[in-house]
Design a protein around this motif. Structure first.
Motif, PDB file in Angstrom:
ATOM      1  N   THR A 207       0.858  -1.187   0.000  1.00  0.00           N
ATOM      2  CA  THR A 207       0.000   0.000   0.000  1.00  0.00           C
ATOM      3  C   THR A 207       0.892   1.235   0.000  1.00  0.00           C
ATOM      4  N   LEU A 208       0.334   2.345  -0.485  1.00  0.00           N
ATOM      5  CA  LEU A 208       1.076   3.604  -0.442  1.00  0.00           C
ATOM      6  C   LEU A 208       0.928   4.304   0.912  1.00  0.00           C
ATOM      7  N   LEU A 209       0.157   3.712   1.813  1.00  0.00           N
ATOM      8  CA  LEU A 209      -0.185   4.371   3.070  1.00  0.00           C
ATOM      9  C   LEU A 209       1.040   4.668   3.918  1.00  0.00           C
ATOM     10  N   TYR A 210       1.845   3.636   4.215  1.00  0.00           N
ATOM     11  CA  TYR A 210       2.885   3.817   5.221  1.00  0.00           C
ATOM     12  C   TYR A 210       4.046   4.674   4.739  1.00  0.00           C
ATOM     13  N   THR A 211       4.434   4.526   3.470  1.00  0.00           N
ATOM     14  CA  THR A 211       5.509   5.386   2.968  1.00  0.00           C
ATOM     15  C   THR A 211       5.052   6.838   2.938  1.00  0.00           C
TER      16      THR A 211
ATOM     17  N   LEU B  75      -4.015   9.931  -1.621  1.00  0.00           N
ATOM     18  CA  LEU B  75      -4.237  11.321  -1.226  1.00  0.00           C
ATOM     19  C   LEU B  75      -4.177  11.407   0.288  1.00  0.00           C
ATOM     20  N   PHE B  76      -3.419  12.382   0.804  1.00  0.00           N
ATOM     21  CA  PHE B  76      -3.311  12.604   2.243  1.00  0.00           C
ATOM     22  C   PHE B  76      -3.756  14.027   2.554  1.00  0.00           C
TER      23      PHE B  76
ATOM     24  N   ILE C 191     -11.793   5.681   1.082  1.00  0.00           N
ATOM     25  CA  ILE C 191     -11.502   7.012   1.589  1.00  0.00           C
ATOM     26  C   ILE C 191     -12.039   7.109   2.997  1.00  0.00           C
ATOM     27  N   GLY C 192     -11.279   7.774   3.894  1.00  0.00           N
ATOM     28  CA  GLY C 192     -11.764   7.921   5.253  1.00  0.00           C
ATOM     29  C   GLY C 192     -10.739   8.503   6.193  1.00  0.00           C
ATOM     30  N   LEU C 193     -11.113   8.534   7.475  1.00  0.00           N
ATOM     31  CA  LEU C 193     -10.226   8.998   8.539  1.00  0.00           C
ATOM     32  C   LEU C 193      -9.435   7.807   9.066  1.00  0.00           C
TER      33      LEU C 193
ATOM     34  N   VAL D 250      -5.476  12.209  10.208  1.00  0.00           N
ATOM     35  CA  VAL D 250      -5.102  12.125   8.794  1.00  0.00           C
ATOM     36  C   VAL D 250      -6.266  11.521   8.020  1.00  0.00           C
ATOM     37  N   PHE D 251      -6.729  12.224   6.991  1.00  0.00           N
ATOM     38  CA  PHE D 251      -7.720  11.688   6.070  1.00  0.00           C
ATOM     39  C   PHE D 251      -6.981  11.154   4.854  1.00  0.00           C
ATOM     40  N   TYR D 252      -7.381   9.948   4.438  1.00  0.00           N
ATOM     41  CA  TYR D 252      -6.584   9.238   3.431  1.00  0.00           C
ATOM     42  C   TYR D 252      -7.491   8.574   2.405  1.00  0.00           C
TER      43      TYR D 252
END
Length: 803
Positions: free
Chosen positions: A559-563, A603-604, A668-670, A685-687
């Motif tokens: 996932t692109l989340l952690y980076t 998107l962050f 999409i969410g918090l 953080v909304f992602y």
């Protein structure tokens, strides 16, 4: 890798600027990523001059201040001084107006003309800490010098400066992991001779501390050399050596460690020092210890050996993990007086496996893993021994033990001139080819009209094939020196698909940038710790890196989340808390058979919507703001607006699953606090993470022109009481079916939950926008449409219409 320009000039004298040298190296394959400067004293005391106090009297308006007149050569300066030790006749360091001081506290300030308690002051008489020279602030620094007044003070304090190149070393260029290695390339590029350090003064004073060396594994240790130095002291290194190491971002420790670090970065040969008095039996054995053997390294950690590590041992057990890290019980210390110095060549495979298994990365293992020069150990040993004797006292008390039963010969590679011409794309004069190869220490033998035999030195571990030799010729000859013919042309015009993913990505990037978002590019490598602790990633689908660079970068990301969160943390820690970021990146998965990968758009959104100002109050970002951005992107791609489904699973506290044509296009969410805190992010953080591949497939060609309706739009409002679980998305879908082509859009402008409705209910105020592109709407048609909508809401959503 950091390389000092100053040290390069000791090997190759040159007049080119650092920028010109950087361009030369980059063009030849050693990419210079940056140029920095090092100063042993920040600011190098620029603007600080020698002054003489010719007058000193008490300040009329302050008990602890003095009025001085200071001669700085070309003028007399009035200076107000607060130091108790200032006196007439002293030679002092003076910071003149316009000078920037860099004191030890880390701040900096410019000297300006000022009035202090009513008296003019045009400079500053400086203390030691104000100049960055030491910690003393008891009074001004009094100089013992005959320099004329107005002379720069820098020469009195041995200020050193260095220009440092940051080279992005590729894994194949192990030979260039040192100043000598880079100098070898410059030798070829500048057509100059290489000046090696002089070791002709090496001599053995006595031989009463000799060690016997036995190598049981010749393959993993083709060469092992060592000697003993007695009567040494673990004193601090001289200033020149400390400055050399600091310029390379290394911390000086003591003369033993500093000299071995100097040799490693200078010649590329790792060395290791043992306290000779801690070696049992006066014997060194290079071997492997049994599996399960405990061994405590210099960092104090006990490691359990696998039986595959190459170890340096005495008659009692392990002393050092060869080429990786020394042992706690055999290392040098402040009490060391006799030093056994090791210089060896170890096999790349055995070092790589041992370093990876134990999670140890050192400057030595970095070089051994890639391959070192088997002909360098003895030269480096002599150079290091001479330096230690010069700097730490003592004398060499044993001859050099050099176990090298099977010397490694030059690599023999046949090369055909026609292959050189074909791969380079130009005919280079044969004499120039031989000159280039000679400058690279590659000998030409058995030359004929057709070709020659290239004899490549062992330190060039990357040159093993004919193509490698040709590449060496080309990179020194210069890629830019190959001319392109004017008649080069394509034989056909390629057909391009209607959907160009790059153009779509550029369009979306422009849109996001226009909304205030900043693009980031993060590493595809991530940590398996994230998937193990995430609760929503499958650790079994991690693509594990076999030759991992570190324990923190051991898998490809799912996932692109952690980076992305790591980027947020980096910025937030630097007081940049209001962030809008996006990234196009690839994710990877391990499947039952093979691997899979896909492209994603992340998107962050975090912090405040806008900066503080006096007109509008600051408001925090929220879910609707990010959802509006996602919706705008879909409109830009001409993708139908999504159907949504509420999601409350990890990693979201709350959010939505987005689907178009029954296909999930993203979420999409918090983000949950537990997830953000894994990356040390402590604010909301909304992602959103969208399936970019699927969006590209769904994207439709946009019409360039669309006629604006000539007929007016009509708005009608409804108030509905519905159950709590009914979402706006459900109402929107019901309305789109019942409203037909006349319903252009629907909006919710008020939501009520309170004592005026049941506890399990809520009230929605909806606005409906109706329009016919062919005619003006009549009241009859409007009422008919609204009646359809109300009936549909009552039937399909159980709504109570407030009329």
């Amino acid at each position: 890798m950091k390389i000092s320009i100053n040290r390069l000039k000791d090997y190759i004298p040159f007049d080119q600027s650092p920028e010109e040298i950087a361009d030369l190296l980059t063009a030849s394959g050693l990419e210079v990523e940056g140029i920095a400067s090092y100063e042993s004293v920040k600011g190098s005391l620029k603007g600080i001059v020698v002054g003489e106090v010719i007058r000193c009297e008490p300040h009329p308006n302050a008990d602890k201040l003095s009025l001085t007149q200071v001669d700085v050569g070309d003028r007399i300066l009035p200076i107000v001084c607060g130091a108790p030790n200032v006196a007439k006749g002293q030679k002092v360091p003076v910071a003149t107006v316009g000078t920037t001081l860099n004191p030890n506290d880390g701040g900096s300030f410019e000297i300006k003309k000022a009035k202090i308690r009513g008296e003019v002051s045009e400079g500053m008489i400086c203390a030691e800490d104000e100049l960055g020279l030491g910690a003393s602030h008891e009074g001004i620094l009094v100089l013992d010098t005959d320099l004329p007044n107005g002379s720069p003070v820098a020469p009195l304090f041995e200020i050193s400066e260095a220009i440092v190149l940051e080279i992005g070393l590729t894994p194949n260029r192990a030979d260039a992991a040192s100043h000598l290695g880079v100098a070898r390339d410059l030798k070829a590029l500048l057509h100059k001779d290489l000046k090696m350090p002089d070791v002709s003064g090496f001599f053995v004073a006595r031989e009463d501390r000799a060690f016997k060396v036995t190598v049981e594994d010749q393959k993993d240790c083709p060469r092992y050399a060592g000697l003993t130095i007695s009567g040494v002291k673990a004193i601090p290194s001289p200033k020149w050596l400390q400055d050399y190491l600091k310029a390379l971002d290394l911390e000086p420790i003591n003369v033993f460690v500093d000299v071995t670090n100097f040799i490693l970065h200078d010649l590329g040969q790792p060395l290791h020092g043992f306290d000779a008095d801690k070696i049992g039996g006066a014997e060194i054995t290079v071997r492997k210890l049994p599996k399960g053997t405990p061994f405590t390294t210099l960092d104090g950690k006990e490691r359990i050996l696998t039986g595959e590590e190459l170890m340096i041992c005495d008659n009692k057990g392990g002393l050092c993990m060869a080429g990786i890290l020394g042992g706690q019980n055999s290392g040098v210390s402040d009490s060391t007086t006799t030093l056994f110095l090791e210089s060896a060549c170890f096999g790349a495979d055995v070092i790589r496996k041992g370093a990876q298994h134990h999670g140890i990365k050192t400057d030595a293992s970095f070089r051994f893993e890639r391959g070192t020069d088997p002909n360098m150990p003895v030269f480096a040993l002599k150079r290091a021994a001479m330096l230690i004797c010069e700097l730490a006292g003592g004398e060499i008390s044993s001859g050099i033990v050099d176990h090298y039963p099977e010397p490694i010969e030059d690599v023999r590679i046949p090369v055909k001139y026609r292959h050189v011409d074909r791969l380079i794309g130009a005919v280079i004069d044969r004499s120039e080819i031989k000159t280039i190869l000679k400058s690279l220490d590659i000998r030409v033998d058995q030359e004929t009209e057709e070709g020659f035999l290239a004899l490549v030195p062992p330190y060039r571990v990357d040159v093993t094939r004919e193509a490698d030799v040709i590449e060496e010729i080309l990179r020194i000859y210069g890629f830019d020196s190959i001319t392109l013919e004017e008649n080069y042309q394509s034989e056909y015009l390629a057909e391009h698909p209607e959907k160009d993913q790059n153009k779509l990505q550029y369009r979306i990037s422009e849109t996001l940038a226009g909304m205030g978002y900043h693009e980031i590019i993060t590493n595809s490598l991530s940590s398996s710790a994230f998937s193990a602790a995430s609760g929503f990633l499958n650790a079994e689908e991690d693509v594990v890196i076999l030759n991992k660079l570190s324990e923190d970068l051991d898998v490809l990301r799912q996932t692109l989340l952690y980076t992305g969160l790591e980027v947020l943390a980096h910025n937030i820690n630097r007081r940049q808390k209001d962030l809008k970021l996006f990234e196009f990146g690839t994710v990877y998965f391990k499947k039952a058979k093979g691997f899979a990968e896909g492209n994603r758009l992340s998107l962050f959104l975090t912090g405040n919507s806008s900066k503080e100002n006096w007109i509008h109050p600051v408001t925090e970002v929220g879910f609707p703001e990010l959802y509006a951005v996602v919706e705008a992107l879909l409109v830009k791609l001409n993708v139908p607006l999504p159907e949504v489904e509420i999601v409350e699973d990890t990693p979201y506290t709350y959010g939505l699953i987005l689907r178009t044509n029954q296909q999930e296009i993203g979420k999409i969410g918090l983000l949950e606090q537990a997830v953000t805190r894994q990356a040390s992010v402590k604010q909301e953080v909304f992602y959103a993470e969208l399936d970019w591949d699927r969006l590209v497939r769904l994207a439709k060609k946009q019409e360039k022109f669309k006629e604006i309706s000539r007929f007016p739009e009509v708005r009608r409002d409804l108030s509905l009481v519905i159950d709590q679980q009914v979402s706006f998305e459900e109402l929107r879908q019901i309305a789109n079916k019942a409203g037909g082509k006349l319903l252009k859009r629907i909006n919710v402008f008020d939501v009520y939950k309170g004592d005026k409705v049941e506890s399990n209910q809520k009230a929605y105020a909806l606005s409906f926008y109706l329009q016919d592109d062919q005619q003006t709407l009549t009241d009859k048609l409007i009422d008919k449409t609204m009646n359809k909508l109300m009936a549909a809401f009552e039937k399909n959503a159980g709504a109570l219409i407030r009329k």
